[in-house]
Write an enzyme that holds these catalytic residues in place. Structure first.
Site, PDB file in Angstrom:
ATOM      1  N   ASP A 179     -11.598  35.164  37.131  1.00 38.58           N
ATOM      2  CA  ASP A 179     -12.829  35.513  36.427  1.00 38.58           C
ATOM      3  C   ASP A 179     -14.020  35.568  37.378  1.00 38.58           C
ATOM      4  O   ASP A 179     -14.114  34.792  38.338  1.00 38.58           O
ATOM      5  CB  ASP A 179     -13.086  34.465  35.337  1.00 38.58           C
ATOM      6  CG  ASP A 179     -14.317  34.762  34.513  1.00 38.58           C
ATOM      7  OD1 ASP A 179     -14.330  35.792  33.828  1.00 38.58           O
ATOM      8  OD2 ASP A 179     -15.274  33.959  34.568  1.00 38.58           O
ATOM      9  N   GLU A 206     -11.480  40.243  38.172  1.00 38.34           N
ATOM     10  CA  GLU A 206     -12.565  40.792  37.369  1.00 38.34           C
ATOM     11  C   GLU A 206     -13.765  40.922  38.316  1.00 38.34           C
ATOM     12  O   GLU A 206     -14.428  39.940  38.627  1.00 38.34           O
ATOM     13  CB  GLU A 206     -12.923  39.890  36.190  1.00 38.34           C
ATOM     14  CG  GLU A 206     -13.927  40.551  35.269  1.00 38.34           C
ATOM     15  CD  GLU A 206     -14.976  39.594  34.702  1.00 38.34           C
ATOM     16  OE1 GLU A 206     -15.731  40.008  33.809  1.00 38.34           O
ATOM     17  OE2 GLU A 206     -15.062  38.449  35.162  1.00 38.34           O
TER      18      GLU A 206
END
Length: 662
Positions: free
Chosen positions: A344, A397
């Site tokens: 993330d 990401e």
């Protein structure tokens, strides 16, 4: 249920008071046995940032020592002056079970407490820097109390796995040349026992009973779980974690979580885990100011504080922190057989100026904005995971133009297997939000993705972030009346599944949810009683089947040879045609997209070498809640140029629809 066990002969090393057989007591009221599971090499690697299996020695370990069962505890608190274990077993008395600090200046406190068995709640009571008194959970605990309680629990990860077939074959399932259709799931809100009560949860077992057959029916190849790592606040969706080695206890035990992964593997479905190494929250029982100092986070808040999420950033320059994080990622692949780690907020890790104005950040030693320590950490993370688990993928990401995110480290890249294609997502949604009458003026927005597609190994994401915070559900992003909204959404999904790259779709998008995702409730399963929504679900099922069964859609999904524009000369009609190619030319697919609500019969398109074509997908199918009256039972073909072997096809294009020919 059996906890992990470690034998005395394998690991026990006494700090001797008199002779080998003696157990060393501080005094009769403080029965902590002084021994260590750490070797000299463990300490060196831990401090240098190269120990990637810390979960085997830190935390709590249930042992039997000299015929006495109990638990060994080890915690890193380098600036503490005293550390004790407190729990129900000693009435939370911080004077009863004091740990011993190692004499090698590693900052590790450890000790064995007899008769403390699996299932005991505990914390570390730390006398920290400048007199701080802190009660902290165990950073390496495998199980935590269910929130709002915050103690760790003595527990192991032992589980009898039955997914041998999957593990032996997953190299093929997880290859970059295999289909990746990912269903993104938030475990709490996918389905609840009481859809109106955010305090109710299905267990891991109940989720498994419902989710596994659903994913199998839909044809997704993988699921991606939003963070399952323990976290105190539901509203963080798991992205503000405190338990980096523990699946959340909201739904059950570590063994229950393992059984869910096992069941998915047995059904032929891979498991990707969201993993957060970019920041952590300031909860008092967590990592922040762990021993009264900035132990895990940067001390300089220009690097150590994240303004977007009111959280703290790991100190990637510190060897012990680097060892901690890579051990965490490796833990989920080792103990829980994860097929992928989706990292993330990589952008925030890479850039010192991320969400900071001038004067709020300091340039690196070369005058740039890159966090050199974070870059080195990411490279080590990827090289370690691919070394130890070559059949998985790591996915970034990352939302900026940072180069070579998914390129090999030896080629100057960061070493991820894939990167989310955020630019494609934004451009695609912007295009489909337009009134179809105006799309003819914005074909460049639609086609731009292929200008830079080969820079990375891209995954096309329509994730949870696109259906929250006032962005509206996917269905209501689409223009027009109800029929046109559904037709547009089917068309957009068809474009997604036939565009090069792997795919990710958030739960609820597959049947056209009519409200934004709300973590407090469950998906709108009642919508499936309506033919429009069940038709949307059927369409996504068919697209998954098409993607998995047609080699042209995945064999060369990251290669230039896997895609060709066929017709970009009809922008005023908003009709776009391209070809997807596999290793064998006979597998090639022709994709025709009609972006307007006008039916176009006998649409002419020119192709080479192939005279016979068959319709294999039509998003206007009656089964999908389309009109079902514009299709191609037979494709008319005419040879128009014999030297180049060029054929003219005439194809019927339904309104706001995609047609795929083989």
């Amino acid at each position: 249920m059996r906890a992990d066990s470690i034998t005395l002969r394998q690991h026990l090393k006494f700090y001797m008071a008199k002779k080998y057989e003696d157990i060393y007591f501080v005094d009769s009221t403080k029965p902590v046995w002084n021994y260590s599971l750490f070797s000299h090499e463990d300490i060196q690697n831990f401090q240098s940032g190269t120990h990637y299996s810390l979960y085997t020695i830190f935390g709590n370990k249930q042992l039997t020592v000299l015929d006495t069962p109990g638990t060994y505890f080890a915690v890193w608190a380098p600036n503490a002056t005293q550390v004790s274990v407190i729990g129900n077993f000693n009435h939370w008395n911080n004077e009863t079970h004091k740990l011993f600090v190692r004499l090698d200046y590693s900052g590790i406190w450890e000790g064995f407490i007899p008769d403390v068995l699996a299932g005991e709640s505990y914390k570390y009571h730390i006398h920290g820097f400048e007199g701080a008194r802190l009660d902290k959970g165990d950073p390496f605990a495998h199980l935590w109390e269910k929130r709002p309680l915050t103690a760790s629990i003595t527990w192991g990860t032992f589980y009898e796995w039955t997914d041998n077939t999957w593990m032996e074959e997953r190299k093929e399932h997880n290859a970059l040349t295999a289909p990746w259709s990912v269903y993104e799931v938030h475990l709490a809100s996918w389905m609840r026992p009481d859809k109106h009560d955010e305090e109710t949860y299905n267990t891991y077992g109940q989720i498994t009973e419902r989710l596994v057959p659903y994913v199998k029916e839909m044809g997704f190849t993988h699921v991606e779980f939003m963070p399952v790592m323990e976290h105190p606040f539901d509203g963080s969706w798991g992205y503000q974690g405190t338990g980096f080695f523990a699946p959340t206890s909201r739904f059950g035990s570590p063994q229950d979580f393992a059984a869910m992964v096992d069941a998915l593997h047995s059904a032929g479905v891979g498991v990707i885990l969201d993993w957060v190494s970019s920041h952590f929250p300031y909860d008092s029982h967590g990592l922040f100011m762990f021993d009264g100092t900035h132990t895990y986070e940067y001390a300089d808040m220009r690097k150590g504080y994240h303004p977007d999420w009111n959280s703290y950033i790991f100190n990637y320059a510190r060897g012990e922190v680097k060892s901690f994080l890579i051990s965490s990622a490796r833990f989920w692949c080792d103990r829980y057989h994860a097929d992928g780690i989706r990292v993330d907020a990589v952008s925030s890790m890479l850039r010192l100026d991320y969400s900071r104005s001038e004067g709020q950040w300091e340039r690196n030693e070369f005058g740039g904005n890159g966090n050199l320590e974070a870059i080195a950490f990411i490279k080590d993370l990827n090289s370690t995971l691919y070394r130890d688990f070559p059949d998985i993928q790591t996915i970034a990401e990352e939302a900026t133009d940072w180069p070579k995110i998914s390129k090999p480290i030896f080629d100057g890249g960061l070493g991820f297997g894939m990167k989310w294609m955020m630019g494609w997502m934004h451009d695609t949604l912007d295009y489909f939000k337009m009134d179809p009458l105006f799309r003819q003026f914005h074909q460049d927005k639609f086609t731009f993705s292929m200008m830079y597609f080969y820079d990375e190994n891209f995954m096309l994401p329509l994730s949870h972030d696109e259906v929250v915070h006032g962005k509206s559900p996917m269905l209501f992003k689409m223009p027009g009346d109800d029929w046109q909204k559904f037709a547009n959404l089917r068309l957009m999904y068809s474009y997604m599944f036939t565009h090069p790259g792997t795919k990710l779709l958030f739960m609820g998008d597959e049947f056209g949810a009519t409200s934004e995702w709300n973590y407090k409730s469950e998906l709108q399963w009642g919508l499936l009683q309506f033919v429009s929504h069940s038709g949307m679900k059927n369409c996504v099922t068919k697209l998954n089947e098409l993607y998995r069964s047609e080699p042209a859609l995945y064999e060369k999904q990251f290669e230039k040879g896997g895609f060709e524009w066929i017709d970009l000369n009809h922008g005023s009609e908003s009709v776009i045609v391209y070809m997807r190619k596999g290793n064998d030319a006979k597998d090639n697919l022709l994709v025709l997209l009609n972006m307007t609500p006008m039916v176009r019969r006998d649409w002419e398109v020119y192709v080479h070498n192939k005279s016979l074509w068959k319709e294999v997908f039509n998003s206007n199918d009656h089964e999908f809640w389309g009109t079902g009256d514009v299709f191609n039972p037979e494709i008319m073909s005419e040879l128009v140029d014999e030297p180049s072997n060029c054929y003219k096809l005439k194809v019927h294009l339904p309104a706001l629809s995609a047609v795929v020919l083989r």
